[in-house]
Design an enzyme around this catalytic site. Sequence first.
Site, mmCIF file in Angstrom:
data_model
loop_
_atom_site.group_PDB
_atom_site.id
_atom_site.type_symbol
_atom_site.label_atom_id
_atom_site.label_comp_id
_atom_site.label_asym_id
_atom_site.label_seq_id
_atom_site.Cartn_x
_atom_site.Cartn_y
_atom_site.Cartn_z
ATOM 1 N N HIS A 83 0.828 -1.198 0.000
ATOM 2 C CA HIS A 83 0.000 0.000 0.000
ATOM 3 C C HIS A 83 0.868 1.257 0.000
ATOM 4 O O HIS A 83 2.067 1.207 0.270
ATOM 5 C CB HIS A 83 -0.919 0.032 1.220
ATOM 6 C CG HIS A 83 -2.117 -0.845 1.097
ATOM 7 N ND1 HIS A 83 -2.062 -2.209 1.313
ATOM 8 C CD2 HIS A 83 -3.407 -0.563 0.763
ATOM 9 C CE1 HIS A 83 -3.278 -2.724 1.133
ATOM 10 N NE2 HIS A 83 -4.100 -1.753 0.803
ATOM 11 N N LYS A 138 -0.813 4.908 4.562
ATOM 12 C CA LYS A 138 -1.755 4.004 5.220
ATOM 13 C C LYS A 138 -1.309 3.783 6.658
ATOM 14 O O LYS A 138 -0.155 3.434 6.916
ATOM 15 C CB LYS A 138 -1.842 2.679 4.468
ATOM 16 C CG LYS A 138 -2.864 1.705 5.066
ATOM 17 C CD LYS A 138 -3.073 0.501 4.151
ATOM 18 C CE LYS A 138 -4.018 -0.505 4.789
ATOM 19 N NZ LYS A 138 -5.356 0.078 5.075
#
Length: 278
Positions: free
Chosen positions: A167, A171
């Site tokens: 990601h 995040k």
Amino acid sequence: MTNQAPIPVIVNGAAGKMGREVIKAVAQAPDLNLVGAIDHSLEHQDKDAGELAGLSEPLEVPITNQLEPMLGYVAGDRQSPPGVIVDFTHPDSVYDNIRSAIAYGIRPVVGTTGLSPEQIQDLADFADKASTGCLIIPNFSIGMVLLQQAAIAASKYFDHVEIIELHHNQKADAPSGTAIQTAQLLGELGKTFNPALVEETEKLPGARGSIADEGIRIHSVRLPGLIAHQEVIFGAAGQIYTLRHDTSDRACYMPGVLLAIRKVLALKSLVYGLEKIL
């Protein structure tokens, strides 16, 4: 055609990347009505939600940081269907957000990850008592649901599997809710994966990832340039079977978000996972 009033929708986390996508999707859906846009960033207070999301025309919905008054306003509108709040906020605040929404009779659709199993169970009990629908969905991509179903099918034939999730570096939680859910789905099959062949020693703590359900390891990568990606890698003698899903644009989540908004009104309890409503 139907004369039914559109569903009132609040977007919480409206100034975030996912929040802006949800605003655009809701604004373009004739059966939905964006009535509120919540964000705790002072930078965006009082800005028009449509302009912030990049729409060509304003929506005349200002960004506010006042969640409770907005919930009360929507709950008090008896001329419209029950309201829905879409939450893409932060793991530290999402639990309280959901409880507040349910208390007002507003149906939460939650894409924020990071809730503990104990928190999810508590919210499920709270939703049951209130007979109020709630959807917690770690990943709104239909492609990811298909990957998970393919992983379930493959697990019948492979004893060794690991998950890698990748990601963007903003995040907040790791591993991702999607990776945890994937491991849970495989763990529910009643099979123990990755039987130990040697006694492993980690020279650096965490080098082999975290261990989730039924011995499945999850590895997390955080880098700029990524959005959201997941691999499920199966191994057996002489072969590797890899399933991978890549997100190149957050717009891919919007069909799932819109489906969840429409489906949650008919629910009387908490449901976890997009696959449960497809």
